[in-house]
Design a protein around this motif. Structure first.
Motif, PDB file in Angstrom:
ATOM      1  N   PHE A 194      47.162  24.525 -17.080  1.00 19.75           N
ATOM      2  CA  PHE A 194      47.158  25.307 -18.327  1.00 19.75           C
ATOM      3  C   PHE A 194      45.917  26.027 -18.578  1.00 19.75           C
ATOM      4  N   PHE A 195      44.776  25.632 -18.095  1.00 17.15           N
ATOM      5  CA  PHE A 195      43.750  26.517 -18.352  1.00 17.15           C
ATOM      6  C   PHE A 195      43.824  27.803 -17.329  1.00 17.15           C
ATOM      7  N   ALA A 196      44.231  27.681 -16.204  1.00 14.40           N
ATOM      8  CA  ALA A 196      44.659  28.807 -15.394  1.00 14.40           C
ATOM      9  C   ALA A 196      45.597  29.665 -15.921  1.00 14.40           C
ATOM     10  N   PHE A 197      46.555  29.094 -16.488  1.00 11.53           N
ATOM     11  CA  PHE A 197      47.739  30.038 -17.089  1.00 11.53           C
ATOM     12  C   PHE A 197      46.999  30.820 -18.188  1.00 11.53           C
ATOM     13  N   MET A 198      46.368  30.270 -18.973  1.00 14.46           N
ATOM     14  CA  MET A 198      45.485  30.927 -20.212  1.00 14.46           C
ATOM     15  C   MET A 198      44.750  31.815 -19.784  1.00 14.46           C
ATOM     16  N   PRO A 215      48.787  38.217 -18.365  1.00 17.89           N
ATOM     17  CA  PRO A 215      48.337  39.296 -18.921  1.00 17.89           C
ATOM     18  C   PRO A 215      48.782  39.440 -20.649  1.00 17.89           C
ATOM     19  N   ARG A 216      49.693  38.825 -21.077  1.00 14.61           N
ATOM     20  CA  ARG A 216      50.075  38.695 -22.289  1.00 14.61           C
ATOM     21  C   ARG A 216      48.871  38.171 -23.476  1.00 14.61           C
ATOM     22  N   PHE A 217      47.969  37.786 -22.818  1.00 11.15           N
ATOM     23  CA  PHE A 217      46.741  37.128 -23.746  1.00 11.15           C
ATOM     24  C   PHE A 217      45.755  38.119 -23.549  1.00 11.15           C
ATOM     25  N   TYR A 218      45.708  39.325 -22.846  1.00 13.94           N
ATOM     26  CA  TYR A 218      44.445  40.277 -22.937  1.00 13.94           C
ATOM     27  C   TYR A 218      45.093  41.551 -23.177  1.00 13.94           C
ATOM     28  N   LEU A 258      32.837  44.232 -26.202  1.00 14.74           N
ATOM     29  CA  LEU A 258      34.069  44.804 -25.576  1.00 14.74           C
ATOM     30  C   LEU A 258      33.804  45.257 -24.170  1.00 14.74           C
ATOM     31  N   ALA A 259      32.608  44.763 -23.447  1.00 11.06           N
ATOM     32  CA  ALA A 259      32.316  45.357 -22.232  1.00 11.06           C
ATOM     33  C   ALA A 259      33.208  44.806 -21.325  1.00 11.06           C
ATOM     34  N   ASP A 260      33.799  43.647 -21.369  1.00 11.95           N
ATOM     35  CA  ASP A 260      34.746  43.174 -20.271  1.00 11.95           C
ATOM     36  C   ASP A 260      36.116  42.572 -21.015  1.00 11.95           C
ATOM     37  N   MET A 261      37.172  43.140 -21.022  1.00 12.95           N
ATOM     38  CA  MET A 261      38.202  42.690 -22.038  1.00 12.95           C
ATOM     39  C   MET A 261      38.678  41.382 -21.297  1.00 12.95           C
ATOM     40  N   LYS A 262      38.718  41.107 -20.111  1.00 19.09           N
ATOM     41  CA  LYS A 262      38.800  39.909 -19.731  1.00 19.09           C
ATOM     42  C   LYS A 262      38.251  38.595 -20.312  1.00 19.09           C
ATOM     43  N   ALA A 263      36.905  38.980 -20.703  1.00 15.62           N
ATOM     44  CA  ALA A 263      35.902  37.917 -21.634  1.00 15.62           C
ATOM     45  C   ALA A 263      36.500  37.697 -23.031  1.00 15.62           C
ATOM     46  N   GLN A 264      37.399  38.673 -23.405  1.00 14.63           N
ATOM     47  CA  GLN A 264      37.706  38.505 -24.803  1.00 14.63           C
ATOM     48  C   GLN A 264      39.342  38.171 -24.916  1.00 14.63           C
ATOM     49  N   PRO A 265      39.664  36.942 -24.656  1.00  8.62           N
ATOM     50  CA  PRO A 265      41.333  36.863 -24.954  1.00  8.62           C
ATOM     51  C   PRO A 265      41.663  36.927 -26.253  1.00  8.62           C
ATOM     52  N   ARG A 266      42.793  37.514 -26.508  1.00 12.61           N
ATOM     53  CA  ARG A 266      43.282  37.635 -27.673  1.00 12.61           C
ATOM     54  C   ARG A 266      43.585  36.372 -28.459  1.00 12.61           C
ATOM     55  N   TYR A 267      43.843  35.396 -27.888  1.00 19.99           N
ATOM     56  CA  TYR A 267      44.076  34.085 -28.395  1.00 19.99           C
ATOM     57  C   TYR A 267      42.823  33.540 -29.060  1.00 19.99           C
ATOM     58  N   GLN A 268      41.687  34.095 -28.510  1.00 20.64           N
ATOM     59  CA  GLN A 268      40.546  33.541 -29.356  1.00 20.64           C
ATOM     60  C   GLN A 268      39.844  34.368 -30.413  1.00 20.64           C
ATOM     61  N   LEU A 269      40.839  35.581 -30.592  1.00 19.25           N
ATOM     62  CA  LEU A 269      40.259  36.668 -31.607  1.00 19.25           C
ATOM     63  C   LEU A 269      40.300  36.026 -33.136  1.00 19.25           C
ATOM     64  N   ALA A 270      41.230  35.286 -33.343  1.00 18.14           N
ATOM     65  CA  ALA A 270      41.444  35.118 -34.924  1.00 18.14           C
ATOM     66  C   ALA A 270      40.154  34.051 -35.121  1.00 18.14           C
ATOM     67  N   MET A 324      36.412  23.523 -19.692  1.00 21.40           N
ATOM     68  CA  MET A 324      36.866  24.682 -20.304  1.00 21.40           C
ATOM     69  C   MET A 324      37.844  25.679 -19.985  1.00 21.40           C
ATOM     70  N   PRO A 325      38.636  26.206 -20.689  1.00 21.87           N
ATOM     71  CA  PRO A 325      39.436  27.326 -19.980  1.00 21.87           C
ATOM     72  C   PRO A 325      38.964  28.735 -19.773  1.00 21.87           C
ATOM     73  N   SER A 326      37.652  28.739 -20.113  1.00 19.28           N
ATOM     74  CA  SER A 326      37.212  29.938 -20.058  1.00 19.28           C
ATOM     75  C   SER A 326      36.740  30.138 -18.523  1.00 19.28           C
ATOM     76  N   SER A 327      36.336  31.547 -18.296  1.00 24.85           N
ATOM     77  CA  SER A 327      36.190  31.963 -16.810  1.00 24.85           C
ATOM     78  C   SER A 327      34.881  31.397 -16.467  1.00 24.85           C
ATOM     79  N   HIS A 328      34.445  31.295 -15.027  1.00 23.99           N
ATOM     80  CA  HIS A 328      33.328  30.890 -14.475  1.00 23.99           C
ATOM     81  C   HIS A 328      32.318  31.757 -15.074  1.00 23.99           C
ATOM     82  N   TYR A 329      32.473  33.194 -15.195  1.00 23.36           N
ATOM     83  CA  TYR A 329      31.299  33.917 -15.434  1.00 23.36           C
ATOM     84  C   TYR A 329      30.956  33.805 -16.856  1.00 23.36           C
TER      85      TYR A 329
END
Length: 602
Positions: free
Chosen positions: A327-331, A335-338, A411-423, A521-526
């Motif tokens: 599920f973490f990998a899916f999130m 692409p719907r989440f970014y 906003l340097a890397d949009m993959k580091a800002q998933p939409r599901y965490q914005l709220a 964690m579901p976040s990226s390695h970076y």
């Protein structure tokens, strides 16, 4: 889940009248004497910090930088000792309850500062999380407005003054290095990058204007000045940039490069002289509680497991087949989440943030009786510092009302800002989080300024994390994926308890800390790497979030249980925020007194 009725308590929202923060009046002659004492100390502190003056919107010493020398630090310590001794001259029995509380808070904070003075060299002078290298450009761009020729000339003097400022910074770095106190090697590259970025572009080289030159020219263009004055000021600023500003940063860069070669890879502060004792002091300072590293570590492990279970419930809710790691990998990958990593994607992200801000702003009356006067807005972190800057942070407004509070997002890397965490991120940093908490304190009348502008991590960051939960109880996070985002941020704070203590007490390596995040964690390695690197340079700070939130939730549960139908959540929040930042034991006392009063005003 708490029902909407339980959340609102006995309040009638339709009749809610929003009122200003409380006013604390002087009640006794001893109150008045103490107030004069506190005001004198605060003004003395302000007089000794031109950058703090600028942050508060005070245009007094805006041509100067703070004195960061060892001599000034020793002088501050002696003044602090004298202040503490002077407290014996006040009779606590003759003070009103609020003044007596101020006396206790001041005594506790001053006593701790005196006790912890021995560790002053252990705090890293400069890291990717901050230092004079970023404080200079941040002050100039965010806290130095130009409305007159005098403002512009003060800005130019500050540019010229960067050279002696950096000389002092280099001396402080060298003094630490002589005591075998250095951050790990990886830190140096993260500190050097923004320094180099500030020297790119005109007037240092051909190309677009450098960040500071662009800021100065933009402010000059908006100021009401004769054209001749504008041209002269821009020329002088250019000379100051290529002179004192550039020489200061180049000297700093040269020192950092040489120090980098001597640094090692050891992550934990246990490596420093008396490092374990230093870390224990850091934990107590940041949590305001007497918790051992082992206790904090155990809390973290327990909470990580509990949040994982809540995430598995969301997996079932959305019909996902597979284990939690799948599920973490899916999130991470769907692409719907970014938003796209383009200018259009960044604009869409900011627009989404503004829509969420408008939505939660309209619901504030359901959470608070007292609301801040200052507005808050969303901004992207400036490009010159986005690589080393955090994913998001809040900047409070100046006291003169000349600018809003700012929710900064990276906003340097949009993959580091998933939409599901914005709220959840926006709720934490803006409303109902730091913007409300900070402005309510700053806007209080009659409360000593040292309390209004206090920095107590367990209180403020605990409130910020608690603020991520509140909108769920309002019926927001209707999308299960955004609720997963809320849980993922809470999980990050629980993982912090494990990794911070793991690195600084259990002697984990940087790689062990990152591996723990990768596994949980579901976040990226970076992203996980950036998180862990933050804990390495700010030992103990990351534990304040979850510990503070747990205390606020426990106090709310106790008040709800004891008061029953008399419990009103808006009054509870006004109570928590209504005395400025407090150490957690004093917050517990305040809530206890409120419960004893039957939920009336304390």
């Amino acid at each position: 889940m708490i029902s909407r009725r339980q959340f609102i308590g006995s309040a009638t929202l339709a009749s809610t009248a929003l009122i200003a923060p409380p006013v604390f009046a002087i009640q006794t002659d001893e109150d008045a004497r103490l107030d004069v004492f506190f005001e004198a100390i605060f003004q003395r502190s302000l007089d000794r910090s031109p950058t703090r003056q600028s942050a508060l919107g005070i245009r007094r010493d805006q041509d100067k930088w703070d004195d960061i020398s060892e001599a000034r630090e020793l002088e501050d310590h002696r003044l602090r000792e004298a202040d503490y001794a002077a407290l014996k001259g006040f009779d606590a029995a003759r003070l009103s309850p609020q003044a007596a509380l101020s006396l206790r808070i001041f005594a506790l904070s001053t006593e701790r500062a005196i006790r912890d003075f021995k560790w002053r060299h252990h705090d890293y002078v400069m890291t990717q999380m901050g230092g004079v290298h970023t404080r200079v450009p941040s002050t100039l761009t965010n806290s130095h407005p130009i409305a007159s020729k005098a403002d512009a000339e003060a800005y130019i003097k500050r540019l010229e003054g960067v050279a002696p400022l950096m000389e002092h910074a280099i001396r402080r770095l060298a003094a630490q290095e002589a005591k075998a106190i250095q951050p790990p090697r990886f830190v140096y590259g993260l500190v050097l990058e923004p320094c180099r970025n500030l020297l790119k572009g005109a007037p240092f080289e051909e190309g677009d204007d450098s960040p500071i030159f662009a800021d100065f020219k933009g402010k000059i263009a908006r100021a009401e000045l004769p054209d001749a004055d504008r041209a002269d000021l821009v020329a002088r600023a250019s000379a100051a940039l290529t002179g004192g500003f550039a020489s200061g940063y180049r000297a700093l860069i040269a020192h950092l490069r040489a120090a980098e070669a001597k640094a090692d890879e050891t992550a934990g502060v246990w490596k420093l002289p008396e490092g374990q004792d230093y870390y224990a002091a850091q934990l107590e300072g940041y949590t305001t509680l007497s918790l051992t590293a082992a206790e904090v570590h155990a809390i973290g492990l327990r909470e990580v497991a509990g949040i994982h279970d809540a995430m598995r419930a969301i997996m079932k809710q959305v019909g996902f087949s597979g284990d939690l790691q799948s599920f973490f990998a899916f999130m991470r990958s769907d692409p719907r989440f970014y938003h796209p990593d383009t200018d259009a994607g960044r604009a869409a992200y900011v627009a989404e943030a503004n829509a969420l801000l408008d939505e939660i702003s309209a619901r504030q009356g359901e959470m608070f009786g007292h609301l801040p006067k200052a507005p808050v807005e969303v901004r992207a972190i400036e490009p010159w510092r986005e690589t080393s800057a955090p994913k998001a942070h809040y900047r409070s407004p100046p006291q003169d009302g000349s600018a809003p509070g700012i929710f900064y997002i990276n906003l340097a890397d949009m993959k580091a800002q998933p939409r599901y965490q914005l709220a959840a991120t926006l709720y934490h940093e803006a409303i109902p989080g730091h913007h409300v908490e900070t402005c309510i304190a700053h806007e209080m009348e009659g409360l000593p300024k040292f309390r209004r502008f206090a920095s107590i991590a367990a209180f403020s960051e605990g409130w910020g994390l608690y603020s991520e939960l509140l909108p769920k109880e309002l019926g927001l996070y209707a999308d299960p994926y955004s609720d997963f985002g809320r849980l993922s941020l809470s999980l990050m704070r629980a993982c912090r308890l494990v990794v911070d203590t793991g690195i600084h007490s259990l002697k984990w390596t940087r790689e062990q800390g990152i591996a723990y995040f990768d596994a949980n964690m579901p976040s990226s390695h970076y992203d996980n790497q950036r998180e862990v690197e933050r804990y390495i340079v700010l030992p103990g700070q990351a534990t304040s979030y979850y510990i503070g939130m747990q205390k606020i939730i426990a106090l709310r549960a106790r008040a709800r249980e004891r008061l029953g139908e008399r419990f009103d959540l808006r009054r509870f929040h006004d109570l928590v925020l209504g005395a400025g930042p407090l150490p957690l034991p004093l917050l517990e006392e305040r809530v206890g007194a409120w419960i004893s009063s039957g939920g009336q005003t304390v």
